[in-house]
Design a protein around this motif. Structure first.
Motif, short mmCIF file in Angstrom:
data_model
loop_
_atom_site.label_atom_id
_atom_site.label_comp_id
_atom_site.label_asym_id
_atom_site.label_seq_id
_atom_site.Cartn_x
_atom_site.Cartn_y
_atom_site.Cartn_z
N ALA A 227 0.86 -1.19 0.00
CA ALA A 227 0.00 0.00 0.00
C ALA A 227 0.89 1.24 0.00
N SER B 111 1.09 5.22 -2.00
CA SER B 111 0.30 6.08 -2.87
C SER B 111 0.76 7.52 -2.81
N VAL C 109 -4.53 4.73 -5.02
CA VAL C 109 -5.70 5.61 -5.14
C VAL C 109 -5.80 6.05 -6.60
N THR D 152 -7.15 -0.16 -6.70
CA THR D 152 -7.36 1.20 -6.22
C THR D 152 -8.59 1.26 -5.32
N GLU E 160 -9.35 9.29 1.35
CA GLU E 160 -8.64 10.56 1.43
C GLU E 160 -8.38 10.90 2.89
N SER F 15 -13.50 1.89 2.27
CA SER F 15 -12.19 1.43 1.79
C SER F 15 -11.67 0.26 2.63
N THR G 247 3.19 -1.10 4.01
CA THR G 247 2.76 0.24 3.63
C THR G 247 3.87 1.24 3.92
N ILE H 287 -3.45 6.25 2.81
CA ILE H 287 -3.82 4.90 2.38
C ILE H 287 -3.42 3.85 3.41
#
Length: 357
Positions: A11, A13, A39, A56, A60, A80, A98, A103
């Protein structure tokens, strides 16, 4: 099925600062089956699909005080998390990595709710709010700067540095510097990270004539949002929105003028470049100043707040450094001492330890 590859969801982004370390990590796990979580309409949609399947989600960050907008963001977050849980279950993933940003929230919550291990990489010296909140939930926290550990007292912290793109570790990339810069002249490189830096660009243009008079060349990477791009013309001035081979450019430079995002600082350190750092004043919690502080304390850079820096001060500081080659050499050596060139390998080793245990 006993020999099936381990499946990992990464993850990452938004900006190069989140994406490039994650891509460098993925390249060190060639035996893993890797998919991406991103995203829509962000940088990952350009960089990732050529290499890895991209999933995706609509999510936000909370940018304002609580209100109707926050309720909408909260609704997206909930949706999400449900979507990431579905991706993880249907894909039979065995772990999540991540690199932070908003995200990270749904990725961490979904993975831990399914009992999957999570490695969280934080590149900044001051971890962001998302990192500080979710760090204790994660199986391991991989840190770009050792200084970050004091803000994450309840997490399993392992300092691994921040991975860089492979070009920064390939000395052969020097040969492809295709800019008209004569041998032997001092080179000043100016860049503001992936977003550019309009305020810094203005100061540089106001200062540059004195540097030209001293024999220096300037390569100025302005980004693509500078309204004054093209306003300065000089045979010793090369202006570009971006330049692909940053490794070769930085290795050729005598000094850099830069923002202090973690990705930019990692690249400066690996290449051993002395720097004048101007932290982005509107970065979340002023985290770029914390990053720059690591370099100034090590003697690898000078730092100036944008609000206090004038063109005259910038001009004189650069000239003073150019006239002190021994000091520049020392600063470059100190920058290299901060670097962790095998960071991607260290992070990959941590991921294997966590996911395969």
């Amino acid at each position: 099925m006993a020999n099936a590859p381990i499946k990992l969801l990464i993850a990452a982004s938004g900006t190069g600062g989140h994406l490039f370390p994650a891509i460098a990590l993925a390249q060190k796990l060639p035996d893993y089956e890797i998919e991406w979580l991103g995203v829509p309409n962000r940088l990952e949609t350009q960089l990732v699909p050529k290499q890895y399947p991209l999933n995706t989600i609509a999510v936000e960050g909370f940018q304002q005080g609580f209100g109707f907008a926050s309720l909408r963001v909260l609704g997206k977050l909930t949706g999400s998390i449900i979507e990431v849980r579905r991706i993880l279950r249907q894909g039979n993933f065995q772990g999540v990595v991540t690199t932070g940003g908003y995200i990270a929230g749904p990725a961490v919550i979904a993975a831990r709710s399914l009992g999957l291990p999570v490695v969280f990489h934080e590149s900044n010296a001051l971890p962001g709010k998302v990192t500080r909140f979710f760090g204790p939930w994660c199986t391991a926290m991989a840190l770009g700067f050792a200084e970050a550990a004091k803000y994450l007292p309840r997490a399993k912290n392992v300092c691994v540095g921040t991975p860089v793109r492979s070009q920064f570790l390939d000395q052969a990339s020097d040969a492809s510097l295709d800019l008209a810069i004569p041998d032997g002249v001092p080179l000043i490189v100016v860049f503001g990270g992936s977003q550019g830096a309009v305020a810094v660009n203005k100061l540089v243009r106001q200062s540059a004539q004195a540097w030209f008079d001293a024999g220096a060349y300037v390569v100025h990477l302005t980004g693509d949002r500078d309204p004054d791009a093209g306003s300065l013309k000089h045979p010793q001035y090369l202006e570009l929105p971006f330049y692909d081979n940053m490794a070769a450019l930085l290795r050729r430079s005598a000094i850099a003028i830069s923002r202090s995002g973690a990705g930019s600082l990692t690249e400066l350190a690996v290449c051993g470049v002395p720097a004048i750092l101007i932290p982005y004043p509107f970065a979340a919690e002023d985290h770029q100043s914390y990053n720059a502080d690591v370099f100034t304390k090590a003697g690898a850079a000078l730092m100036f707040k944008q609000s206090e820096l004038t063109a005259q001060k910038l001009q004189s500081q650069v000239l003073s450094l150019l006239q002190s080659p021994a000091e520049l050499t020392k600063m470059g050596e100190r920058a290299k001492a901060i670097a962790v060139p095998d960071s991607a390998e260290k992070l990959a080793s941590l991921v294997r330890e966590v996911v395969e245990s």
